[in-house]
Motif scaffolding. Structure first.
Motif, PDB file in Angstrom:
ATOM      1  N   ASP A 121     -10.309   4.633  -9.562  1.00 54.74           N
ATOM      2  CA  ASP A 121      -9.234   5.327  -8.852  1.00 54.74           C
ATOM      3  C   ASP A 121      -7.856   4.796  -9.215  1.00 54.74           C
ATOM      4  O   ASP A 121      -6.872   5.128  -8.556  1.00 54.74           O
ATOM      5  N   GLU A 122      -7.748   3.972 -10.277  1.00 57.56           N
ATOM      6  CA  GLU A 122      -6.459   3.424 -10.703  1.00 57.56           C
ATOM      7  C   GLU A 122      -6.275   3.537 -12.216  1.00 57.56           C
ATOM      8  O   GLU A 122      -5.626   2.699 -12.830  1.00 57.56           O
ATOM      9  N   LEU A 123      -6.808   4.554 -12.813  1.00 55.12           N
ATOM     10  CA  LEU A 123      -6.748   4.686 -14.264  1.00 55.12           C
ATOM     11  C   LEU A 123      -5.433   5.316 -14.706  1.00 55.12           C
ATOM     12  O   LEU A 123      -4.921   6.229 -14.073  1.00 55.12           O
ATOM     13  N   GLY A 124      -4.912   4.799 -15.833  1.00 55.41           N
ATOM     14  CA  GLY A 124      -3.719   5.370 -16.415  1.00 55.41           C
ATOM     15  C   GLY A 124      -4.053   6.549 -17.310  1.00 55.41           C
ATOM     16  O   GLY A 124      -5.216   6.943 -17.467  1.00 55.41           O
ATOM     17  N   ALA A 125      -3.028   7.105 -17.951  1.00 55.31           N
ATOM     18  CA  ALA A 125      -3.201   8.289 -18.786  1.00 55.31           C
ATOM     19  C   ALA A 125      -3.767   7.934 -20.155  1.00 55.31           C
ATOM     20  O   ALA A 125      -3.591   6.824 -20.657  1.00 55.31           O
ATOM     21  N   ASN A 126      -4.437   8.908 -20.753  1.00 50.16           N
ATOM     22  CA  ASN A 126      -4.942   8.817 -22.134  1.00 50.16           C
ATOM     23  C   ASN A 126      -5.764   7.550 -22.333  1.00 50.16           C
ATOM     24  O   ASN A 126      -6.746   7.350 -21.637  1.00 50.16           O
ATOM     25  N   ASP A 127      -5.397   6.654 -23.241  1.00 53.41           N
ATOM     26  CA  ASP A 127      -6.195   5.443 -23.465  1.00 53.41           C
ATOM     27  C   ASP A 127      -5.938   4.475 -22.317  1.00 53.41           C
ATOM     28  O   ASP A 127      -5.015   3.662 -22.352  1.00 53.41           O
ATOM     29  N   ASN A 128      -6.780   4.530 -21.289  1.00 47.84           N
ATOM     30  CA  ASN A 128      -6.508   3.752 -20.091  1.00 47.84           C
ATOM     31  C   ASN A 128      -6.763   2.266 -20.244  1.00 47.84           C
ATOM     32  O   ASN A 128      -6.531   1.502 -19.304  1.00 47.84           O
ATOM     33  N   ASP A 129      -7.229   1.827 -21.413  1.00 46.78           N
ATOM     34  CA  ASP A 129      -7.238   0.386 -21.691  1.00 46.78           C
ATOM     35  C   ASP A 129      -5.812  -0.161 -21.781  1.00 46.78           C
ATOM     36  O   ASP A 129      -5.586  -1.357 -21.602  1.00 46.78           O
ATOM     37  N   LEU A 130      -4.873   0.722 -22.097  1.00 43.52           N
ATOM     38  CA  LEU A 130      -3.496   0.292 -22.341  1.00 43.52           C
ATOM     39  C   LEU A 130      -2.520   0.750 -21.262  1.00 43.52           C
ATOM     40  O   LEU A 130      -1.340   0.385 -21.324  1.00 43.52           O
ATOM     41  N   THR A 131      -2.978   1.519 -20.284  1.00 46.41           N
ATOM     42  CA  THR A 131      -2.030   2.179 -19.395  1.00 46.41           C
ATOM     43  C   THR A 131      -2.316   1.894 -17.916  1.00 46.41           C
ATOM     44  O   THR A 131      -2.061   2.743 -17.057  1.00 46.41           O
ATOM     45  N   SER A 132      -2.810   0.719 -17.600  1.00 50.91           N
ATOM     46  CA  SER A 132      -3.073   0.420 -16.196  1.00 50.91           C
ATOM     47  C   SER A 132      -1.773   0.366 -15.403  1.00 50.91           C
ATOM     48  O   SER A 132      -0.804  -0.287 -15.806  1.00 50.91           O
ATOM     49  N   PRO A 133      -1.723   1.008 -14.225  1.00 47.01           N
ATOM     50  CA  PRO A 133      -0.529   0.959 -13.390  1.00 47.01           C
ATOM     51  C   PRO A 133      -0.469  -0.276 -12.485  1.00 47.01           C
ATOM     52  O   PRO A 133       0.469  -0.413 -11.700  1.00 47.01           O
ATOM     53  N   VAL A 134      -1.446  -1.157 -12.584  1.00 45.66           N
ATOM     54  CA  VAL A 134      -1.501  -2.345 -11.721  1.00 45.66           C
ATOM     55  C   VAL A 134      -0.376  -3.303 -12.092  1.00 45.66           C
ATOM     56  O   VAL A 134      -0.175  -3.621 -13.267  1.00 45.66           O
ATOM     57  N   ASN A 135       0.355  -3.790 -11.110  1.00 40.86           N
ATOM     58  CA  ASN A 135       1.425  -4.758 -11.355  1.00 40.86           C
ATOM     59  C   ASN A 135       0.874  -6.152 -11.602  1.00 40.86           C
ATOM     60  O   ASN A 135      -0.184  -6.522 -11.078  1.00 40.86           O
ATOM     61  N   HIS A 136       1.600  -6.935 -12.364  1.00 43.68           N
ATOM     62  CA  HIS A 136       1.291  -8.354 -12.551  1.00 43.68           C
ATOM     63  C   HIS A 136       1.978  -9.137 -11.443  1.00 43.68           C
ATOM     64  O   HIS A 136       3.202  -9.184 -11.379  1.00 43.68           O
ATOM     65  N   ARG A 137       1.196  -9.747 -10.564  1.00 39.56           N
ATOM     66  CA  ARG A 137       1.744 -10.553  -9.477  1.00 39.56           C
ATOM     67  C   ARG A 137       2.093 -11.933 -10.027  1.00 39.56           C
ATOM     68  O   ARG A 137       1.232 -12.789 -10.180  1.00 39.56           O
ATOM     69  N   VAL A 138       3.339 -12.152 -10.322  1.00 39.95           N
ATOM     70  CA  VAL A 138       3.753 -13.405 -10.967  1.00 39.95           C
ATOM     71  C   VAL A 138       3.956 -14.513  -9.944  1.00 39.95           C
ATOM     72  O   VAL A 138       3.499 -15.636 -10.131  1.00 39.95           O
ATOM     73  N   ILE A 139       4.665 -14.226  -8.860  1.00 40.32           N
ATOM     74  CA  ILE A 139       4.839 -15.206  -7.788  1.00 40.32           C
ATOM     75  C   ILE A 139       4.524 -14.522  -6.468  1.00 40.32           C
ATOM     76  O   ILE A 139       5.185 -13.558  -6.078  1.00 40.32           O
ATOM     77  N   ARG A 140       3.501 -15.019  -5.793  1.00 41.40           N
ATOM     78  CA  ARG A 140       3.157 -14.547  -4.455  1.00 41.40           C
ATOM     79  C   ARG A 140       3.604 -15.577  -3.420  1.00 41.40           C
ATOM     80  O   ARG A 140       3.780 -16.761  -3.737  1.00 41.40           O
ATOM     81  N   PHE A 141       3.741 -15.150  -2.187  1.00 38.74           N
ATOM     82  CA  PHE A 141       4.155 -16.060  -1.126  1.00 38.74           C
ATOM     83  C   PHE A 141       3.133 -17.172  -0.926  1.00 38.74           C
ATOM     84  O   PHE A 141       3.496 -18.306  -0.593  1.00 38.74           O
ATOM     85  N   ALA A 142       1.865 -16.887  -1.167  1.00 38.96           N
ATOM     86  CA  ALA A 142       0.850 -17.939  -1.081  1.00 38.96           C
ATOM     87  C   ALA A 142       1.140 -19.049  -2.082  1.00 38.96           C
ATOM     88  O   ALA A 142       0.966 -20.245  -1.779  1.00 38.96           O
ATOM     89  N   ASP A 143       1.569 -18.687  -3.273  1.00 40.79           N
ATOM     90  CA  ASP A 143       1.937 -19.669  -4.292  1.00 40.79           C
ATOM     91  C   ASP A 143       3.126 -20.493  -3.818  1.00 40.79           C
ATOM     92  O   ASP A 143       3.172 -21.720  -3.988  1.00 40.79           O
ATOM     93  N   VAL A 144       4.111 -19.840  -3.217  1.00 39.07           N
ATOM     94  CA  VAL A 144       5.279 -20.549  -2.684  1.00 39.07           C
ATOM     95  C   VAL A 144       4.845 -21.583  -1.656  1.00 39.07           C
ATOM     96  O   VAL A 144       5.284 -22.748  -1.679  1.00 39.07           O
ATOM     97  N   LEU A 145       3.980 -21.199  -0.731  1.00 41.80           N
ATOM     98  CA  LEU A 145       3.500 -22.126   0.289  1.00 41.80           C
ATOM     99  C   LEU A 145       2.760 -23.315  -0.323  1.00 41.80           C
ATOM    100  O   LEU A 145       2.945 -24.460   0.094  1.00 41.80           O
ATOM    101  N   LEU A 146       1.924 -23.049  -1.320  1.00 42.99           N
ATOM    102  CA  LEU A 146       1.159 -24.132  -1.929  1.00 42.99           C
ATOM    103  C   LEU A 146       2.030 -25.025  -2.804  1.00 42.99           C
ATOM    104  O   LEU A 146       1.811 -26.246  -2.872  1.00 42.99           O
ATOM    105  N   MET A 147       3.017 -24.454  -3.481  1.00 43.45           N
ATOM    106  CA  MET A 147       3.967 -25.301  -4.217  1.00 43.45           C
ATOM    107  C   MET A 147       4.753 -26.178  -3.250  1.00 43.45           C
ATOM    108  O   MET A 147       4.974 -27.375  -3.510  1.00 43.45           O
ATOM    109  N   ALA A 148       5.171 -25.609  -2.128  1.00 44.15           N
ATOM    110  CA  ALA A 148       5.905 -26.386  -1.133  1.00 44.15           C
ATOM    111  C   ALA A 148       5.024 -27.477  -0.544  1.00 44.15           C
ATOM    112  O   ALA A 148       5.485 -28.612  -0.306  1.00 44.15           O
ATOM    113  N   ALA A 149       3.764 -27.163  -0.299  1.00 45.35           N
ATOM    114  CA  ALA A 149       2.830 -28.168   0.216  1.00 45.35           C
ATOM    115  C   ALA A 149       2.716 -29.335  -0.763  1.00 45.35           C
ATOM    116  O   ALA A 149       2.774 -30.516  -0.362  1.00 45.35           O
TER     117      ALA A 149
END
Length: 493
Positions: free
Chosen positions: A363-391
């Motif tokens: 249910d999240e496939l991109g157009a045409n060659d969907n190996d290359l067209t995923s609409p999923v974002n790359h989560r680079v920094i999440r708040f959980a990471d912020v909390l653990l870095m602060a810890a």
């Protein structure tokens, strides 16, 4: 985004090593514009900023290498000669000739050059909103340099200007400490001039700048500075942990309260296998996915970056994050009955596990060659990471505040389940607990190798890792040769 790159920003694409935009996109000469006659209107600055953002889409390499170089995953793929550079990194046999490392090096400098082009021309025009553009550009330059310094150590530092071909040979590699100083300067400027929120999807914010600054401090063992900076994000920012970890990495959950810095993708056609920098979609998703897959929920892919049993076993019993992070394909087959699930195994290796945070779903496939067209974002920094870095920063600073560190740590643990036992340790036992939590919470997100390196644990955890060598990757030999600047290769390579 790509349409602009084809028309208006031709001169920006040249990287430190004189890479032109022709390396990555098809240029339409009839639309090309002389770089020296650009920046004649506010929209020109905004378009140039869009061009600087564009190199973020190459972040799949950062994620892959951050997992594959560690004990979290193996390279996988079709064969051991398919993306051979990843297999070399997996085995700690990589050297100066490595396509993936060369691509990362070139992509990051292309992004830096696009930012420098903006700053080189920052005084050509005054208009409302210019400070915001310069602040976002400062963040991007800091991000690109952070990637370079954490991968390669000492690197050339070029700020606020493009280089002519004659200038390249005079560029030296500067100490990593100087690169970090520039990163800190850029991120402080960005944080001072950006708001906590933005109405434009995908634009960076004050929280992103402060979080990356806190991370840069942590990578330098500046624990007091890191704790103070990350405390500000936690206390003043608009962030909170998502209440539903199970859907955290789905398209429908993008932009939730846990999002500090995402790289945005869309599922439309763009680019191809010969031009990964041209893609509109997140290529990691298709490449992580299950080879030859037939069945419900998922879609087939290329079986790269396969989690290890060592990572699987790191999760505590009944930790609900395990099935979110790792798909056990044989267990899934059993649970899918009577529906039949089929898949094939690539010659590059098989563990039985897949990176479930970034897998293709039907249910999240991109157009045409969907190996290359995923609409999923790359989560680079999440708040959980912020909390653990602060810890970690609070626990490891010269005068530790273990009570605060444990509070942040347990906040992350108990959001996934009230049954996750609280950690009440102090000192080194608390440090170990934080390291464990970072590994399971951020599994599959590309940070583990760098966590092991910066905390001195890599030599004990990664097979084949050589102390004094593998803390950084080799400068691509082709870039050393092209520069002609007498760069000395990193030790041991």
């Amino acid at each position: 985004m790509k349409k602009f790159l084809k028309t208006s920003i031709v001169a920006v694409a040249a990287s430190l090593m004189a890479i032109s935009c022709d390396d990555y996109v098809n240029i339409d000469p009839q639309y090309a514009q002389d770089a020296d006659n650009y920046f004649l209107s506010p929209s020109d600055y905004d378009k140039a900023l869009t061009g600087a953002y564009d190199l973020l889409q190459t972040s799949y390499l950062d994620m892959w290498i951050g997992e594959i170089a560690s004990d979290n995953s193996i390279a996988g793929g079709e064969s051991v000669t398919d993306s051979e550079g990843l297999h070399q990194i997996d085995n700690m046999t990589h050297g100066g000739v490595n396509n993936e490392l060369r691509s990362l090096f070139r992509f990051m400098y292309a992004g830096i050059t696009r930012v420098n082009y903006i700053f080189e021309n920052k005084d050509k025009l005054e208009f409302d909103g210019k400070t915001r553009i310069l602040a976002e550009a400062s963040f991007l330059r800091a991000y690109y340099y952070f990637e370079l310094v954490k991968f390669f150590g000492d690197v050339p530092l070029i700020v606020d200007k493009r280089l002519s071909a004659s200038e390249i040979s005079s560029q030296t590699r500067v100490p990593a400490a100087e690169v970090y100083a520039q990163i800190e300067k850029d991120l402080k400027y960005a944080a001072d001039n950006l708001a906590w929120t933005t109405n434009v999807k995908g634009r960076v914010t004050k929280g992103a700048a402060l979080s990356l600054l806190g991370k840069a401090y942590l990578y330098q063992n500046k624990f007091n500075e890191s704790a103070e900076t990350l405390d500000k994000v936690i206390a003043e920012g608009p962030y909170n942990l998502s209440t539903d970890y199970s859907t955290l990495f789905r398209v429908a959950s993008e932009g939730n309260s846990e999002t500090v810095f995402d790289i945005e993708y869309v599922g439309i056609e763009g680019g191809g296998y010969g031009c990964f920098v041209c893609l509109e979609g997140f290529v990691a998703v298709g490449f992580h996915s299950i080879r030859g897959y037939e069945g419900p929920i998922y879609a087939d892919g290329n079986s790269y970056n396969l989690p290890t049993k060592d990572l699987y076993d790191e999760f505590e019993p009944n930790d609900p994050r395990l099935p979110v992070a790792i798909l056990d394909i044989e267990d899934f087959k059993t649970k899918a009955l009577p529906t039949v699930v089929k898949y094939t195994v690539g010659g590059g290796g098989h563990t039985g596990y897949y990176n479930n945070k970034y897998l293709k779903r039907a249910d999240e496939l991109g157009a045409n060659d969907n190996d290359l067209t995923s609409p999923v974002n790359h989560r680079v920094i999440r708040f959980a990471d912020v909390l653990l870095m602060a810890a970690e920063a609070h626990n490891r600073k010269p005068s530790p505040n273990d009570a605060q560190a444990a509070t942040y740590l347990n906040r992350v643990r108990q959001r996934v389940s009230v049954n996750m036992p609280a950690v009440n340790a102090t000192g080194t036992a608390l440090t170990t607990a934080i390291y464990h939590e970072r590994r399971v919470e951020l599994a599959g997100e590309g940070v583990h190798f760098f966590d092991l390196v910066r905390t001195g644990r890599a030599v004990d955890q990664i097979a084949g890792f050589k102390a004094g060598k593998n803390e950084v990757f080799p400068i691509p030999q082709s870039e050393i040769d092209l520069a002609g600047a007498g760069w000395i290769q990193n030790k041991g390579y």
